[in-house]
Design a protein around this motif. Structure first.
Motif, PDB file in Angstrom:
ATOM      1  N   SER A  32      31.281  42.490  30.338  1.00  0.00           N
ATOM      2  CA  SER A  32      31.915  42.647  29.042  1.00  0.00           C
ATOM      3  C   SER A  32      32.028  44.100  28.477  1.00  0.00           C
ATOM      4  O   SER A  32      32.855  44.588  27.969  1.00  0.00           O
ATOM      5  N   ASN A  33      30.600  44.859  28.715  1.00  0.00           N
ATOM      6  CA  ASN A  33      30.787  46.248  28.343  1.00  0.00           C
ATOM      7  C   ASN A  33      31.765  47.058  29.134  1.00  0.00           C
ATOM      8  O   ASN A  33      32.478  47.731  28.416  1.00  0.00           O
ATOM      9  N   SER A  34      32.007  46.706  30.647  1.00  0.00           N
ATOM     10  CA  SER A  34      32.873  47.665  31.143  1.00  0.00           C
ATOM     11  C   SER A  34      34.141  47.251  30.852  1.00  0.00           C
ATOM     12  O   SER A  34      35.090  48.156  30.701  1.00  0.00           O
ATOM     13  N   LEU A  35      34.420  45.994  30.402  1.00  0.00           N
ATOM     14  CA  LEU A  35      35.904  45.693  30.197  1.00  0.00           C
ATOM     15  C   LEU A  35      36.173  45.645  28.620  1.00  0.00           C
ATOM     16  O   LEU A  35      37.336  45.718  28.289  1.00  0.00           O
ATOM     17  N   ASN A  36      34.942  45.947  27.970  1.00  0.00           N
ATOM     18  CA  ASN A  36      35.242  46.097  26.566  1.00  0.00           C
ATOM     19  C   ASN A  36      35.941  44.809  26.133  1.00  0.00           C
ATOM     20  O   ASN A  36      36.858  44.736  25.170  1.00  0.00           O
TER      21      ASN A  36
END
Ligand SMILES: Cc1cc2nc3c(=O)[nH]c(=O)nc-3n(C[C@H](O)[C@H](O)[C@H](O)COP(=O)(O)O)c2cc1C
Length: 158
Positions: free
Chosen positions: A22-26
């Motif tokens: 989720s952090n990587s793909l925002n």
């Protein structure tokens, strides 16, 4: 692309991977909560494993994010007895008519990921555009980060 991660996690491994993706793909995520008691050895392990093997559904929390508004749903589950968890099975059964594209990931001791992805695809009635299997050992050794990056690159290319 508007992406949602929908995951279930009993002891935190799948949640950890979900947050990294989720952090990587925002992108947003929905944590699926199993309302049945799943703690302890007898209920947490033996009964839960039995429920998974027998393709049991369960009671889950009310879903907050409508899958309909997302282009891609990434489904994350631990492997239980070489199967998806009852919480993931229930989420898919309740929402699959709203899925456009899907991708899967799982965390596991080391066995059952491929078979589980096949039954998840069957239940969804569509094939995943990408899949990711991560073992507990890989998380402990820090190998999960590279695998997550590869998964994300695959998702972005499709
Ligand atoms: C009831 C139960 C059954 C399991 N069965 C398997 C299995 O068949 N294959 C496997 O590789 N791991 C199995 N595991 C290990 C989990 O898949 C692994 O610990 C996973 O990372 C847990 O995810 P979580 O921390 O998000 O709950 C099982 C764990 C439980 C509790």
């Amino acid at each position: 692309m508007n992406i949602l991660i929908a995951f279930y996690s009993r002891t935190g491994n799948t949640k950890k991977i979900s947050k990294l993706i989720s952090n990587s793909l925002n992108c947003e995520y929905e944590e699926i909560i199993d309302l049945k008691k799943r703690t302890g050895f007898i209920i947490g392990f033996l009964k839960s494993g039995y429920d998974a093997t027998r393709n049991k559904s369960t009671s889950i929390n009310e879903i907050k994010k409508d899958p309909m508004i997302f282009d891609l749903i990434i489904l994350g589950t631990p492997i239980w007895n070489k199967s998806m968890t009852p919480a993931m099975r229930t989420y898919i059964a309740n929402n699959k008519s709203k899925f456009k594209k899907i991708a899967f990931f799982c965390t596991e001791g080391g066995k059952g990921g491929i078979k589980t992805f096949e039954s998840m695809a069957n239940l969804c009635d569509i094939e995943p555009i990408s899949t990711l299997e991560i073992t507990k050992k890989e998380i402990q050794k820090g190998y999960h980060l590279e695998k997550i990056n590869t998964f994300i690159q695959e998702l972005k290319s499709k």
